[in-house]
Design a protein around this motif. Structure first.
Motif, PDB file in Angstrom:
ATOM      1  N   PRO A  30      36.805  51.951  39.667  1.00 39.70           N
ATOM      2  CA  PRO A  30      37.835  50.967  40.043  1.00 39.70           C
ATOM      3  C   PRO A  30      37.265  49.569  40.262  1.00 39.70           C
ATOM      4  N   GLU A  31      36.086  49.485  40.851  1.00 41.11           N
ATOM      5  CA  GLU A  31      35.469  48.177  41.082  1.00 41.11           C
ATOM      6  C   GLU A  31      35.104  47.495  39.763  1.00 41.11           C
ATOM      7  N   GLN A  32      34.601  48.262  38.802  1.00 40.41           N
ATOM      8  CA  GLN A  32      34.246  47.693  37.503  1.00 40.41           C
ATOM      9  C   GLN A  32      35.487  47.223  36.747  1.00 40.41           C
ATOM     10  N   LEU A  33      36.565  47.970  36.868  1.00 43.11           N
ATOM     11  CA  LEU A  33      37.812  47.547  36.231  1.00 43.11           C
ATOM     12  C   LEU A  33      38.289  46.235  36.830  1.00 43.11           C
ATOM     13  N   ASP A  34      38.239  46.124  38.143  1.00 44.66           N
ATOM     14  CA  ASP A  34      38.667  44.907  38.817  1.00 44.66           C
ATOM     15  C   ASP A  34      37.813  43.722  38.369  1.00 44.66           C
ATOM     16  N   ASP A  35      36.506  43.908  38.291  1.00 49.52           N
ATOM     17  CA  ASP A  35      35.620  42.838  37.835  1.00 49.52           C
ATOM     18  C   ASP A  35      35.940  42.433  36.394  1.00 49.52           C
ATOM     19  N   THR A  36      36.250  43.412  35.565  1.00 46.97           N
ATOM     20  CA  THR A  36      36.579  43.123  34.173  1.00 46.97           C
ATOM     21  C   THR A  36      37.832  42.287  34.065  1.00 46.97           C
ATOM     22  N   LEU A  37      38.847  42.614  34.862  1.00 48.08           N
ATOM     23  CA  LEU A  37      40.084  41.845  34.837  1.00 48.08           C
ATOM     24  C   LEU A  37      39.858  40.415  35.322  1.00 48.08           C
ATOM     25  N   HIS A  38      38.951  40.238  36.264  1.00 45.18           N
ATOM     26  CA  HIS A  38      38.583  38.896  36.695  1.00 45.18           C
ATOM     27  C   HIS A  38      38.022  38.091  35.525  1.00 45.18           C
ATOM     28  N   HIS A  39      37.170  38.711  34.726  1.00 52.34           N
ATOM     29  CA  HIS A  39      36.551  38.013  33.589  1.00 52.34           C
ATOM     30  C   HIS A  39      37.585  37.715  32.508  1.00 52.34           C
ATOM     31  N   PHE A  40      38.612  38.551  32.370  1.00 48.75           N
ATOM     32  CA  PHE A  40      39.660  38.289  31.397  1.00 48.75           C
ATOM     33  C   PHE A  40      40.348  36.953  31.667  1.00 48.75           C
ATOM     34  N   ASN A  41      40.370  36.519  32.924  1.00 47.56           N
ATOM     35  CA  ASN A  41      41.093  35.315  33.300  1.00 47.56           C
ATOM     36  C   ASN A  41      40.267  34.046  33.126  1.00 47.56           C
ATOM     37  N   ARG A  42      39.043  34.167  32.640  1.00 52.78           N
ATOM     38  CA  ARG A  42      38.181  32.981  32.492  1.00 52.78           C
ATOM     39  C   ARG A  42      38.354  32.353  31.123  1.00 52.78           C
TER      40      ARG A  42
ATOM     41  N   ARG B 162      54.689  35.059  28.287  1.00 51.63           N
ATOM     42  CA  ARG B 162      53.249  34.809  28.329  1.00 51.63           C
ATOM     43  C   ARG B 162      52.731  34.783  29.764  1.00 51.63           C
ATOM     44  N   GLY B 163      53.517  34.211  30.679  1.00 49.42           N
ATOM     45  CA  GLY B 163      53.072  34.140  32.053  1.00 49.42           C
ATOM     46  C   GLY B 163      52.915  35.515  32.679  1.00 49.42           C
ATOM     47  N   THR B 164      53.910  36.369  32.485  1.00 52.57           N
ATOM     48  CA  THR B 164      53.815  37.731  33.006  1.00 52.57           C
ATOM     49  C   THR B 164      52.679  38.482  32.339  1.00 52.57           C
ATOM     50  N   ASN B 165      52.455  38.220  31.066  1.00 55.95           N
ATOM     51  CA  ASN B 165      51.338  38.848  30.360  1.00 55.95           C
ATOM     52  C   ASN B 165      50.012  38.497  31.040  1.00 55.95           C
ATOM     53  N   ASP B 166      49.816  37.221  31.330  1.00 55.01           N
ATOM     54  CA  ASP B 166      48.592  36.804  32.012  1.00 55.01           C
ATOM     55  C   ASP B 166      48.446  37.515  33.354  1.00 55.01           C
ATOM     56  N   LEU B 167      49.543  37.591  34.087  1.00 51.44           N
ATOM     57  CA  LEU B 167      49.498  38.225  35.402  1.00 51.44           C
ATOM     58  C   LEU B 167      49.130  39.697  35.319  1.00 51.44           C
ATOM     59  N   MET B 168      49.752  40.407  34.381  1.00 49.81           N
ATOM     60  CA  MET B 168      49.585  41.857  34.311  1.00 49.81           C
ATOM     61  C   MET B 168      48.248  42.266  33.711  1.00 49.81           C
ATOM     62  N   THR B 169      47.623  41.397  32.937  1.00 49.27           N
ATOM     63  CA  THR B 169      46.405  41.794  32.223  1.00 49.27           C
ATOM     64  C   THR B 169      45.147  41.122  32.769  1.00 49.27           C
ATOM     65  N   THR B 170      45.285  40.307  33.815  1.00 51.77           N
ATOM     66  CA  THR B 170      44.116  39.678  34.435  1.00 51.77           C
ATOM     67  C   THR B 170      44.202  39.895  35.939  1.00 51.77           C
ATOM     68  N   HIS B 171      43.406  39.141  36.669  1.00 52.46           N
ATOM     69  CA  HIS B 171      43.430  39.232  38.130  1.00 52.46           C
ATOM     70  C   HIS B 171      43.444  37.825  38.684  1.00 52.46           C
ATOM     71  N   LEU B 172      44.538  37.468  39.350  1.00 58.03           N
ATOM     72  CA  LEU B 172      44.671  36.141  39.941  1.00 58.03           C
ATOM     73  C   LEU B 172      44.747  36.294  41.449  1.00 58.03           C
ATOM     74  N   GLU B 173      43.802  35.689  42.154  1.00 57.53           N
ATOM     75  CA  GLU B 173      43.739  35.836  43.606  1.00 57.53           C
ATOM     76  C   GLU B 173      44.921  35.156  44.293  1.00 57.53           C
ATOM     77  N   GLY B 174      45.385  35.781  45.376  1.00 59.68           N
ATOM     78  CA  GLY B 174      46.355  35.139  46.256  1.00 59.68           C
ATOM     79  C   GLY B 174      47.808  35.344  45.900  1.00 59.68           C
ATOM     80  N   VAL B 175      48.122  36.074  44.839  1.00 60.61           N
ATOM     81  CA  VAL B 175      49.518  36.326  44.454  1.00 60.61           C
ATOM     82  C   VAL B 175      49.938  37.660  45.073  1.00 60.61           C
TER      83      VAL B 175
END
Length: 241
Positions: free
Chosen positions: A229-241, A130-143
């Motif tokens: 690419p910018e829209q994809l990045d923003d979308t992945l950010h929202h996935f993590n909320r 589950r942890g790797t899933n979160d990492l690969m499918t969202t965007h977490l700053e600083g990793v």
């Protein structure tokens, strides 16, 4: 940062002989003990963090990790000052393994075979951790390791799609962002899917997704526009909320 001197052994303990300070007799006996305790606590934290992140995801409370490791919150933050540092330490090896799978896929002459093999390797990990899933499918700053694997993943998919277009196996209008968004969306559903059904239930929807990428003379053109690419990045950010 302490720089080891010639009296330090590779395992971090001090060699005998000479005065190093720290103990009442000048032997420095307390220093190796503190080092061993610090290494032990770090190992306990990494083990506990992997268990908790796998069970609860990357937003799991850090105090839960500290309690499971049997240490205090202060000890956790002394080793890992923020969540990203802990996540990076826990998942670096697994993320590196994903990059290795990408390198193997790039070496396959047939782009379609390489792409399918790569996606299956990635989803095998997403379904079991589950942890790797979160990492690969969202965007977490600083990793740091995550930033590297996202860039590598993007380039792997990009290269395979480009080669597949030239080989006539992948539809010409699909973009890298199309594929990465679809993979992230499906990947987020994998934990719920495998919990409700069977561990390999992800194979069916992934096969359907992959089939949609095939070149076919009867395929209608995709609606426009594609994600940037910018829209994809923003979308992945929202996935993590």
């Amino acid at each position: 940062m302490k720089i080891a001197d010639s009296t330090d052994r590779p395992d971090g303990t001090a060699a005998t002989g000479g005065k190093t300070g720290g103990g009442k007799d000048g032997s420095g006996a307390g220093v190796p003990v503190r080092r061993r305790d610090a290494r032990r606590n770090r190992d306990l934290l990494l083990e506990a963090a992997h268990e908790v992140f796998t069970e609860l995801g990357l937003n799991a409370p850090l105090d839960v990790i500290a309690r499971r490791a049997g240490v205090g919150n202060a000890t956790l933050y002394r080793h890992f000052p923020h969540r990203a540092a802990l996540v990076d330490a826990v998942f670096r090896d697994q993320l590196t393994g994903t990059m290795d799978a990408g390198d193997r896929a790039r070496d396959v002459d047939d782009a379609w075979t390489g792409l399918i093999g790569y996606l299956q390797a990635v989803f095998t990990v997403l379904a079991t951790d589950r942890g790797t899933n979160d990492l690969m499918t969202t965007h977490l700053e600083g990793v740091e390791s995550l930033m590297a694997v996202h860039a590598h993943n993007h380039r792997t998919v990009e290269l395979l799609l480009e080669r597949g277009r030239h080989q006539g196996t992948i539809r010409p209008d699909v973009t890298t962002e199309d594929v990465l968004f679809a993979l992230a969306a499906l990947g987020r559903a994998v934990p719920a899917l495998t919990t409700a059904t069977t561990p390999d239930a992800w194979r069916r929807p992934l096969a359907l997704l992959c089939d949609s990428l095939r070149a076919a003379p009867t395929s209608p053109p995709l609606p426009s526009p594609a994600l940037t690419p910018e829209q994809l990045d923003d979308t992945l950010h929202h996935f993590n909320r």
